[in-house]
Write a protein that holds these residues in place. Structure first.
Motif, mmCIF file in Angstrom:
data_model
loop_
_atom_site.group_PDB
_atom_site.id
_atom_site.type_symbol
_atom_site.label_atom_id
_atom_site.label_comp_id
_atom_site.label_asym_id
_atom_site.label_seq_id
_atom_site.Cartn_x
_atom_site.Cartn_y
_atom_site.Cartn_z
ATOM 1 N N GLU A 38 82.605 95.985 24.411
ATOM 2 C CA GLU A 38 81.804 94.718 24.581
ATOM 3 C C GLU A 38 80.737 94.960 24.817
ATOM 4 O O GLU A 38 80.300 93.720 23.059
ATOM 5 C CB GLU A 38 82.221 94.517 25.908
ATOM 6 C CG GLU A 38 83.785 94.084 27.024
ATOM 7 C CD GLU A 38 83.889 95.632 26.911
ATOM 8 O OE1 GLU A 38 83.653 96.676 27.818
ATOM 9 O OE2 GLU A 38 84.998 95.700 26.826
ATOM 10 N N LEU A 41 80.572 94.970 20.257
ATOM 11 C CA LEU A 41 80.947 94.041 19.877
ATOM 12 C C LEU A 41 79.618 92.814 20.059
ATOM 13 O O LEU A 41 79.256 92.125 18.979
ATOM 14 C CB LEU A 41 82.546 93.362 20.565
ATOM 15 C CG LEU A 41 83.248 91.829 20.243
ATOM 16 C CD1 LEU A 41 83.640 92.750 18.236
ATOM 17 C CD2 LEU A 41 84.460 91.452 20.887
ATOM 18 N N GLY A 42 79.236 93.030 20.863
ATOM 19 C CA GLY A 42 77.896 91.681 21.312
ATOM 20 C C GLY A 42 77.405 92.627 19.876
ATOM 21 O O GLY A 42 76.246 91.506 19.548
ATOM 22 N N GLY A 44 76.896 94.282 17.261
ATOM 23 C CA GLY A 44 77.826 93.893 15.927
ATOM 24 C C GLY A 44 77.312 92.418 15.322
ATOM 25 O O GLY A 44 77.331 91.860 14.701
ATOM 26 N N THR A 45 77.910 91.312 16.499
ATOM 27 C CA THR A 45 77.905 90.197 15.873
ATOM 28 C C THR A 45 76.375 89.954 15.800
ATOM 29 O O THR A 45 75.753 89.102 14.894
ATOM 30 C CB THR A 45 78.200 89.267 17.245
ATOM 31 O OG1 THR A 45 79.262 89.919 17.556
ATOM 32 C CG2 THR A 45 77.914 87.971 17.525
ATOM 33 N N ALA A 46 75.267 90.010 16.149
ATOM 34 C CA ALA A 46 73.573 89.940 16.081
ATOM 35 C C ALA A 46 72.949 90.568 15.165
ATOM 36 O O ALA A 46 72.895 90.376 14.469
ATOM 37 C CB ALA A 46 72.866 90.934 17.705
ATOM 38 N N THR A 48 75.684 91.375 12.220
ATOM 39 C CA THR A 48 75.817 90.634 11.363
ATOM 40 C C THR A 48 74.971 89.456 11.007
ATOM 41 O O THR A 48 75.276 88.609 9.933
ATOM 42 C CB THR A 48 77.166 89.945 11.631
ATOM 43 O OG1 THR A 48 78.252 91.213 12.014
ATOM 44 C CG2 THR A 48 78.447 89.313 10.726
ATOM 45 N N PHE A 49 74.851 88.455 12.120
ATOM 46 C CA PHE A 49 74.363 87.291 11.754
ATOM 47 C C PHE A 49 72.814 87.324 11.369
ATOM 48 O O PHE A 49 72.283 86.629 10.366
ATOM 49 C CB PHE A 49 73.918 86.535 12.986
ATOM 50 C CG PHE A 49 73.089 86.212 13.186
ATOM 51 C CD1 PHE A 49 73.121 84.128 13.179
ATOM 52 C CD2 PHE A 49 71.781 85.301 13.927
ATOM 53 C CE1 PHE A 49 72.993 83.131 12.604
ATOM 54 C CE2 PHE A 49 71.142 83.962 14.098
ATOM 55 C CZ PHE A 49 71.947 83.064 13.881
ATOM 56 N N LEU A 105 73.584 88.219 23.684
ATOM 57 C CA LEU A 105 72.589 88.523 22.555
ATOM 58 C C LEU A 105 71.503 89.295 23.077
ATOM 59 O O LEU A 105 70.991 90.439 21.977
ATOM 60 C CB LEU A 105 73.118 87.912 21.499
ATOM 61 C CG LEU A 105 74.290 87.541 20.777
ATOM 62 C CD1 LEU A 105 74.166 86.918 19.645
ATOM 63 C CD2 LEU A 105 74.682 89.253 20.657
ATOM 64 N N LEU A 144 79.467 92.649 8.840
ATOM 65 C CA LEU A 144 81.190 92.326 8.960
ATOM 66 C C LEU A 144 81.510 93.893 9.111
ATOM 67 O O LEU A 144 82.407 94.609 9.715
ATOM 68 C CB LEU A 144 82.054 91.712 8.653
ATOM 69 C CG LEU A 144 83.305 90.744 9.107
ATOM 70 C CD1 LEU A 144 82.446 90.054 10.719
ATOM 71 C CD2 LEU A 144 83.818 89.983 7.897
ATOM 72 N N LEU A 147 80.201 95.966 11.894
ATOM 73 C CA LEU A 147 80.947 95.049 13.152
ATOM 74 C C LEU A 147 82.605 95.952 13.518
ATOM 75 O O LEU A 147 82.601 96.896 14.454
ATOM 76 C CB LEU A 147 81.330 93.652 13.713
ATOM 77 C CG LEU A 147 82.077 93.369 14.723
ATOM 78 C CD1 LEU A 147 80.917 93.752 15.369
ATOM 79 C CD2 LEU A 147 82.207 91.191 14.217
#
Lengths: 196, 221
Positions: A38, A41-42, A44-46, A48-49, A105, A144, A147
């Protein structure tokens, strides 16, 4: 270089030229928090953005401000300042408008400033002379790819907790060996698409 | 800063002799930035496909670390606490740019090979970590020692990894026109020069360090 479509660059950045597994960027945060899927994932998302947007901003700054003024050598200091400011801005906006997202995040955002993958992506964009559309593709793809790699390895590390690892290898060394195998697996994609 | 007869610049009694040595040993061995603290490994993995690249990178980090430590330490009483990070980054970035420009001007080939990794020294946790943890609290001279120690502590493992990867990956090591060849019996293993080799050699190196360092703790268990 300039005729490669953005889509190809995106796919290449995820699979064949994965920023973590073939360019070794973002290893520090990867070592620090790769135990939990988890968390990975958090983060990785941050990443990527932030990576997509800072790559775009830095592209614009380099090509419209620094290059015309012959200030190319200042790119590092400008890029890192842009990234730091951008992360701070995102943090404030997210905190103001979406407290839920902020809690998901928020803790990862400050870490991102010193994530070398973000600065690395911006520098790659300049070195490889991407166009703007390609920059968007590369920024998003690289994020990505990071991530994907970090989540996969976090999953493996969760399993590793129940394995009997030789004593000197406990912790970082075994994580490196897993990453080695993962990098080999990703080399299977080589030849699918190629970017420099 | 009160001057000391034996030690002009560091100010707090016998620092160069006493604390200086301790600092040196800590940086190089007991809390080696790369092998023990596992900091700044992005560049350590990326540039070590050749010995010469590793050495240049080691030199770059040494230069940046010494420079930033010195200036952060000199300014430590004037940097407002809240914005210290940004000040540190600005100082570090200045030295990185200096080194990068030097490399571009005199060693263009090397600059091309190292690509973005010289620039990425800015986000190298070692430099930032030393500025934050050491230079902000300590006088300039001993901060230089700390910078040198950490530069060496980073450069030596880097050179070892670079040497092993080039040796087994290409079958020979070339440096300053001097070559060491393994001979025809050895078939070069391309994998060592590529990404997986980096992870593998680095993992094994840390494990060996753990064995060398942690003998007593292991026996205790």
């Amino acid at each position: 270089m300039s005729d490669t479509s953005a889509m190809v660059i995106l796919i290449a950045a995820v699979f064949t030229n994965n920023i973590l597994l073939s360019n070794f960027l973002g290893m520090c945060s990867f070592i620090a928090c790769s135990g939990q899927v988890e968390t990975a994932l958090g983060l990785g998302t941050a990443v990527t953005f932030v990576m997509t947007l800072t790559a775009m901003i830095n592209y614009a700054i380099y090509h419209f401000v620094l290059a015309p003024l012959q200030l190319g050598h200042l790119q590092f200091i400008v890029f890192i300042a842009v990234i730091a400011a951008f992360v701070q801005l995102v943090e404030m906006i997210v905190e103001r408008f979406s407290p839920k997202l902020y809690f998901a995040l928020g803790i990862f955002l400050p870490l991102i400033t010193v994530n070398c993958a973000i600065l690395g992506a911006s520098i790659f964009v300049i070195i490889r002379e991407y166009t703007f559309v390609q920059t968007v593709g590369f920024g998003f793809g690289a994020g990505l790819g990071w991530l994907v790699a970090i989540v996969l390895i976090a999953g493996l590390q969760q399993k590793m907790r129940y394995s009997d690892v030789p004593k000197p290898f406990v912790g970082v060394p075994v994580a490196m060996i897993i990453t080695c195998v993962m990098a080999m697996a990703f080399m299977g994609f080589a030849g699918m698409v190629t970017i420099q | 800063m009160s001057n000391n007869s034996s030690c002009m610049t560091c100010g707090s009694g016998g620092l160069c002799g006493g604390k200086g040595l301790v600092t040196l040993k800590e940086g190089v061995w007991t809390s080696n930035p790369l092998a023990i603290q596992v900091l700044g490994i992005c560049s350590a993995l990326a540039v070590t496909n050749k010995l010469s690249n590793s050495l240049v990178m080691g030199a770059a980090l040494l230069f940046v670390c010494v420079g930033s430590n010195l200036f952060v330490s000199l300014l430590r009483k004037h940097i407002p606490h809240r914005i210290r990070m940004i000040v540190e980054v600005a100082i570090i970035a200045t030295f990185v740019i200096l080194f990068n420009e030097f490399l571009k001007a005199y060693y263009w080939e090397m600059s091309k090979q190292l690509g973005p990794y010289v620039g990425l020294i800015i986000t190298n946790c070692i430099v930032m970590g030393r500025a934050e943890a050491f230079a902000l609290q300590n006088p300039p001279l001993v901060s230089i020692v700390d910078g040198v120690a950490n530069g060496i502590g980073y450069g030596v493992p880097l050179a070892i990894i670079g040497f092993l990867r080039e040796l087994f990956g290409a079958g020979q090591v070339a440096l300053f026109g001097w070559t060491l060849e393994l001979g025809s019996w050895y078939t070069p293993n391309q994998l060592m020069v590529l990404a997986p080799g980096a992870f593998f050699v680095f993992g094994v190196l840390i494990a060996i360090f753990n064995v060398l360092k942690g003998d007593d703790t292991e026996e205790g268990n």
